[in-house]
Write a protein that holds these residues in place. Structure first.
Motif, PDB file in Angstrom:
ATOM      1  N   ASN A  36      25.114  36.666  66.252  1.00  0.00           N
ATOM      2  CA  ASN A  36      24.612  35.414  66.816  1.00  0.00           C
ATOM      3  C   ASN A  36      25.790  34.560  67.289  1.00  0.00           C
ATOM      4  N   ILE A  37      26.261  34.825  68.488  1.00  0.00           N
ATOM      5  CA  ILE A  37      27.417  34.113  69.037  1.00  0.00           C
ATOM      6  C   ILE A  37      27.116  32.629  69.289  1.00  0.00           C
ATOM      7  N   PRO A  38      25.941  32.270  69.818  1.00  0.00           N
ATOM      8  CA  PRO A  38      25.668  30.840  70.020  1.00  0.00           C
ATOM      9  C   PRO A  38      25.696  30.027  68.721  1.00  0.00           C
ATOM     10  N   ARG A  39      25.267  30.624  67.611  1.00  0.00           N
ATOM     11  CA  ARG A  39      25.287  29.912  66.327  1.00  0.00           C
ATOM     12  C   ARG A  39      26.728  29.656  65.891  1.00  0.00           C
ATOM     13  N   LEU A  40      27.595  30.647  66.077  1.00  0.00           N
ATOM     14  CA  LEU A  40      29.009  30.474  65.735  1.00  0.00           C
ATOM     15  C   LEU A  40      29.646  29.400  66.616  1.00  0.00           C
ATOM     16  N   ASP A  41      29.295  29.403  67.895  1.00  0.00           N
ATOM     17  CA  ASP A  41      29.807  28.400  68.831  1.00  0.00           C
ATOM     18  C   ASP A  41      29.373  26.992  68.405  1.00  0.00           C
ATOM     19  N   MET A  42      28.124  26.873  67.980  1.00  0.00           N
ATOM     20  CA  MET A  42      27.631  25.562  67.522  1.00  0.00           C
ATOM     21  C   MET A  42      28.351  25.114  66.253  1.00  0.00           C
ATOM     22  N   ARG A  43      28.676  26.060  65.364  1.00  0.00           N
ATOM     23  CA  ARG A  43      29.412  25.698  64.151  1.00  0.00           C
ATOM     24  C   ARG A  43      30.805  25.172  64.491  1.00  0.00           C
ATOM     25  N   ILE A  44      31.449  25.812  65.468  1.00  0.00           N
ATOM     26  CA  ILE A  44      32.780  25.344  65.886  1.00  0.00           C
ATOM     27  C   ILE A  44      32.657  23.951  66.505  1.00  0.00           C
ATOM     28  N   ASP A  45      31.669  23.760  67.386  1.00  0.00           N
ATOM     29  CA  ASP A  45      31.444  22.445  67.997  1.00  0.00           C
ATOM     30  C   ASP A  45      31.213  21.372  66.941  1.00  0.00           C
ATOM     31  N   ALA A  46      30.408  21.693  65.935  1.00  0.00           N
ATOM     32  CA  ALA A  46      30.112  20.726  64.874  1.00  0.00           C
ATOM     33  C   ALA A  46      31.365  20.384  64.083  1.00  0.00           C
ATOM     34  N   GLY A  47      32.219  21.375  63.831  1.00  0.00           N
ATOM     35  CA  GLY A  47      33.464  21.127  63.108  1.00  0.00           C
ATOM     36  C   GLY A  47      34.419  20.246  63.891  1.00  0.00           C
ATOM     37  N   VAL A  48      34.465  20.435  65.192  1.00  0.00           N
ATOM     38  CA  VAL A  48      35.329  19.610  66.046  1.00  0.00           C
ATOM     39  C   VAL A  48      34.782  18.189  66.095  1.00  0.00           C
ATOM     40  N   LYS A  49      33.464  18.078  66.273  1.00  0.00           N
ATOM     41  CA  LYS A  49      32.830  16.763  66.385  1.00  0.00           C
ATOM     42  C   LYS A  49      32.983  15.951  65.097  1.00  0.00           C
ATOM     43  N   SER A  50      32.882  16.623  63.959  1.00  0.00           N
ATOM     44  CA  SER A  50      32.993  15.913  62.681  1.00  0.00           C
ATOM     45  C   SER A  50      34.447  15.642  62.298  1.00  0.00           C
ATOM     46  N   GLY A  51      35.384  16.265  62.999  1.00  0.00           N
ATOM     47  CA  GLY A  51      36.792  16.061  62.700  1.00  0.00           C
ATOM     48  C   GLY A  51      37.318  17.015  61.637  1.00  0.00           C
ATOM     49  N   LYS A  52      36.513  17.994  61.238  1.00  0.00           N
ATOM     50  CA  LYS A  52      36.941  18.945  60.212  1.00  0.00           C
ATOM     51  C   LYS A  52      37.851  20.027  60.779  1.00  0.00           C
ATOM     52  N   LEU A  53      37.823  20.204  62.093  1.00  0.00           N
ATOM     53  CA  LEU A  53      38.674  21.204  62.738  1.00  0.00           C
ATOM     54  C   LEU A  53      39.647  20.515  63.685  1.00  0.00           C
ATOM     55  N   THR A  54      40.902  20.925  63.638  1.00  0.00           N
ATOM     56  CA  THR A  54      41.897  20.392  64.564  1.00  0.00           C
ATOM     57  C   THR A  54      41.801  21.153  65.884  1.00  0.00           C
ATOM     58  N   ARG A  55      42.517  20.682  66.895  1.00  0.00           N
ATOM     59  CA  ARG A  55      42.511  21.363  68.190  1.00  0.00           C
ATOM     60  C   ARG A  55      43.073  22.776  68.090  1.00  0.00           C
ATOM     61  N   THR A  56      44.131  22.923  67.296  1.00  0.00           N
ATOM     62  CA  THR A  56      44.747  24.238  67.125  1.00  0.00           C
ATOM     63  C   THR A  56      43.773  25.202  66.456  1.00  0.00           C
ATOM     64  N   GLU A  57      43.089  24.731  65.431  1.00  0.00           N
ATOM     65  CA  GLU A  57      42.099  25.569  64.740  1.00  0.00           C
ATOM     66  C   GLU A  57      40.950  25.926  65.685  1.00  0.00           C
ATOM     67  N   GLU A  58      40.524  24.941  66.484  1.00  0.00           N
ATOM     68  CA  GLU A  58      39.438  25.189  67.436  1.00  0.00           C
ATOM     69  C   GLU A  58      39.850  26.278  68.426  1.00  0.00           C
ATOM     70  N   ARG A  59      41.061  26.175  68.967  1.00  0.00           N
ATOM     71  CA  ARG A  59      41.544  27.170  69.924  1.00  0.00           C
ATOM     72  C   ARG A  59      41.565  28.563  69.302  1.00  0.00           C
ATOM     73  N   GLN A  60      42.036  28.626  68.073  1.00  0.00           N
ATOM     74  CA  GLN A  60      42.119  29.898  67.361  1.00  0.00           C
ATOM     75  C   GLN A  60      40.718  30.499  67.154  1.00  0.00           C
ATOM     76  N   LEU A  61      39.770  29.670  66.744  1.00  0.00           N
ATOM     77  CA  LEU A  61      38.405  30.145  66.502  1.00  0.00           C
ATOM     78  C   LEU A  61      37.711  30.555  67.802  1.00  0.00           C
TER      79      LEU A  61
END
Length: 128
Positions: A36-61
């Protein structure tokens, strides 16, 4: 004569119905890929939006997500996803899912990134 024509018509209809049902059924080697790629994409988006993921982590994911998508596309290319391919893809998805969770719960890195961001914003505010 009518009975023979009726019997042969019924026989032909039955054969056509059976052959169309057999063609619509998945072949022996083809199995559904439950990635389920869209679900993983939404999890990454949610982490970025909440501030739990940095830009570097987002790029890596996102890089890992693109690689997973490419692997799924490659496996489906020959229209026969084997059991081994399916297991490998599902393991890659599970690993990416764990990686998202690990990075999203790594508060020290996010705190450090936010502190670094604030430190660079402070001097600009003092010059005004």
């Amino acid at each position: 004569m009518k009975k023979i024509n009726l019997f042969s018509s019924a026989l032909i209809a039955g054969v056509l119905f059976a052959s169309s049902a057999a063609m619509a059924a998945p072949q022996g080697h083809f199995q559904r890929v439950d990635v389920n790629i869209p679900r993983l994409d939404m999890r990454i988006d949610a982490g970025v939006k909440s501030g739990k993921l940095t830009r570097t982590e987002e790029r890596q994911l996102r890089t890992e997500l693109r690689r997973l998508g490419s692997a799924v596309k490659l496996a489906k290319k020959d229209h026969q996803v084997t059991r081994i391919e399916r297991v490998k893809l599902e393991r890659k998805e599970a690993a990416l899912n764990r990686h998202i969770t690990k990075l999203a719960n790594n508060k020290a890195v996010v705190k450090k990134a936010n502190k670094h961001k604030q430190h660079h914003q402070m001097p600009n505010a003092q010059h005004k």
